[in-house]
Design a protein around this motif. Structure first.
Motif, PDB file in Angstrom:
ATOM      1  N   SER A  48     -36.417 -32.858  -7.966  1.00 22.11           N
ATOM      2  CA  SER A  48     -37.360 -33.181  -8.793  1.00 22.11           C
ATOM      3  C   SER A  48     -36.391 -33.548 -10.017  1.00 22.11           C
ATOM      4  CB  SER A  48     -37.993 -32.022  -9.454  1.00 22.11           C
ATOM      5  OG  SER A  48     -39.163 -31.665  -8.509  1.00 22.11           O
ATOM      6  N   GLY A  49     -35.199 -32.821 -10.018  1.00 21.50           N
ATOM      7  CA  GLY A  49     -33.969 -33.242 -11.017  1.00 21.50           C
ATOM      8  C   GLY A  49     -33.620 -34.658 -10.967  1.00 21.50           C
ATOM      9  N   THR A  50     -33.205 -34.883  -9.728  1.00 20.43           N
ATOM     10  CA  THR A  50     -32.868 -36.366  -9.279  1.00 20.43           C
ATOM     11  C   THR A  50     -33.745 -37.218  -9.700  1.00 20.43           C
ATOM     12  OG1 THR A  50     -31.470 -35.391  -7.542  1.00 20.43           O
ATOM     13  CG2 THR A  50     -31.756 -37.829  -7.528  1.00 20.43           C
ATOM     14  N   MET A  51     -35.171 -37.178  -9.502  1.00 20.99           N
ATOM     15  CA  MET A  51     -36.173 -38.089  -9.670  1.00 20.99           C
ATOM     16  C   MET A  51     -36.369 -38.088 -11.153  1.00 20.99           C
ATOM     17  SD  MET A  51     -39.058 -37.322  -7.026  1.00 20.99           S
ATOM     18  CE  MET A  51     -40.446 -37.101  -8.069  1.00 20.99           C
ATOM     19  N   LYS A  92     -33.069 -40.215 -12.145  1.00 19.82           N
ATOM     20  CA  LYS A  92     -32.812 -41.806 -11.781  1.00 19.82           C
ATOM     21  C   LYS A  92     -34.431 -42.480 -11.846  1.00 19.82           C
ATOM     22  CE  LYS A  92     -29.106 -40.879  -8.505  1.00 19.82           C
ATOM     23  NZ  LYS A  92     -28.499 -41.181  -7.165  1.00 19.82           N
ATOM     24  N   GLY A  93     -35.489 -41.811 -11.818  1.00 18.50           N
ATOM     25  CA  GLY A  93     -36.710 -42.342 -11.816  1.00 18.50           C
ATOM     26  C   GLY A  93     -37.027 -42.677 -10.270  1.00 18.50           C
ATOM     27  N   GLY A 125     -35.185 -45.582  -8.551  1.00 16.60           N
ATOM     28  CA  GLY A 125     -33.643 -45.443  -8.324  1.00 16.60           C
ATOM     29  C   GLY A 125     -33.233 -44.426  -7.346  1.00 16.60           C
ATOM     30  N   MET A 126     -34.209 -43.797  -6.750  1.00 15.81           N
ATOM     31  CA  MET A 126     -34.135 -42.583  -5.493  1.00 15.81           C
ATOM     32  C   MET A 126     -33.737 -43.646  -4.356  1.00 15.81           C
ATOM     33  SD  MET A 126     -34.590 -39.475  -6.912  1.00 15.81           S
ATOM     34  CE  MET A 126     -34.968 -38.820  -5.271  1.00 15.81           C
ATOM     35  N   ASN A 127     -32.746 -43.060  -3.543  1.00 21.55           N
ATOM     36  CA  ASN A 127     -32.448 -43.340  -2.169  1.00 21.55           C
ATOM     37  C   ASN A 127     -33.072 -42.369  -1.429  1.00 21.55           C
ATOM     38  OD1 ASN A 127     -31.234 -43.870  -0.002  1.00 21.55           O
ATOM     39  ND2 ASN A 127     -29.009 -43.499  -0.363  1.00 21.55           N
TER      40      ASN A 127
END
Length: 171
Positions: free
Chosen positions: A48-51, A54-55, A58-60
């Motif tokens: 969730s923090g990465t999302m 980065k949105g 932008g997620m891998n």
């Protein structure tokens, strides 16, 4: 005890204080489930923090495929490992966290299948089991013996491995 509590008990319809035996997985399984739940919570927070940073675009997502598969696996296994089975004189109830409990009255049971890994209880011979439980529950052989002893005489017990032969008797 306050008089109010005493009054409430006196006004309530007949209360049944029948003996209930509770069966659950052993401490090792339960601690594993709690640890898995903690890891799931941390993984959800990290993804969730990465999302948020980065949105979604932008997620891998390939990098997180393993974590997502682990989350799905944990969502299936943790409630099963934390399940509790309550056995009374006339019924068996299975309670799991985050899921509705299931209950079977022994007089409705038509068939019980005792496999090497699980026990399936059927109220209709041709349908899905009404209740299942894993045989890795602590004292599962004791639970199975008591369950079978409380079944109606018309119930069928299917036990292909035969490891409990001589110990299973329908009342």
């Amino acid at each position: 005890m306050s008089s109010r509590t005493s009054d409430n008990n006196a006004r309530s319809p007949e209360r049944s204080f029948e003996h209930t035996e509770v069966y659950r997985h052993g401490p090792l399984y339960r601690w594993g489930a709690y640890g898995t739940a903690g890891i799931v919570a941390l993984s959800v927070l990290a993804i969730s923090g990465t999302m948020a940073i980065k949105g979604l675009s932008g997620m891998n997502w390939g990098a997180y495929a393993g974590a997502i598969a682990g989350l799905v696996g944990a969502a299936v296994s943790v409630p099963s490992l934390l399940a509790e089975l309550s056995l009374t004189e006339d019924r068996l109830r299975k309670e799991r966290p985050l899921r509705a409990g299931r209950e079977v009255s022994f007089e409705e049971v038509r068939r019980v299948f005792i496999g090497g890994v699980s026990v399936e209880i059927y109220v209709d011979a041709d349908h899905e089991p009404a209740l299942t439980f894993h045989r890795h529950v602590q004292d599962s052989d004791d639970l199975i013996e008591k369950l079978v002893a409380r079944l109606p005489a018309s119930a069928e017990v299917d036990h292909p491995s035969g490891e409990l032969d001589g110990r299973l008797e329908i009342a």
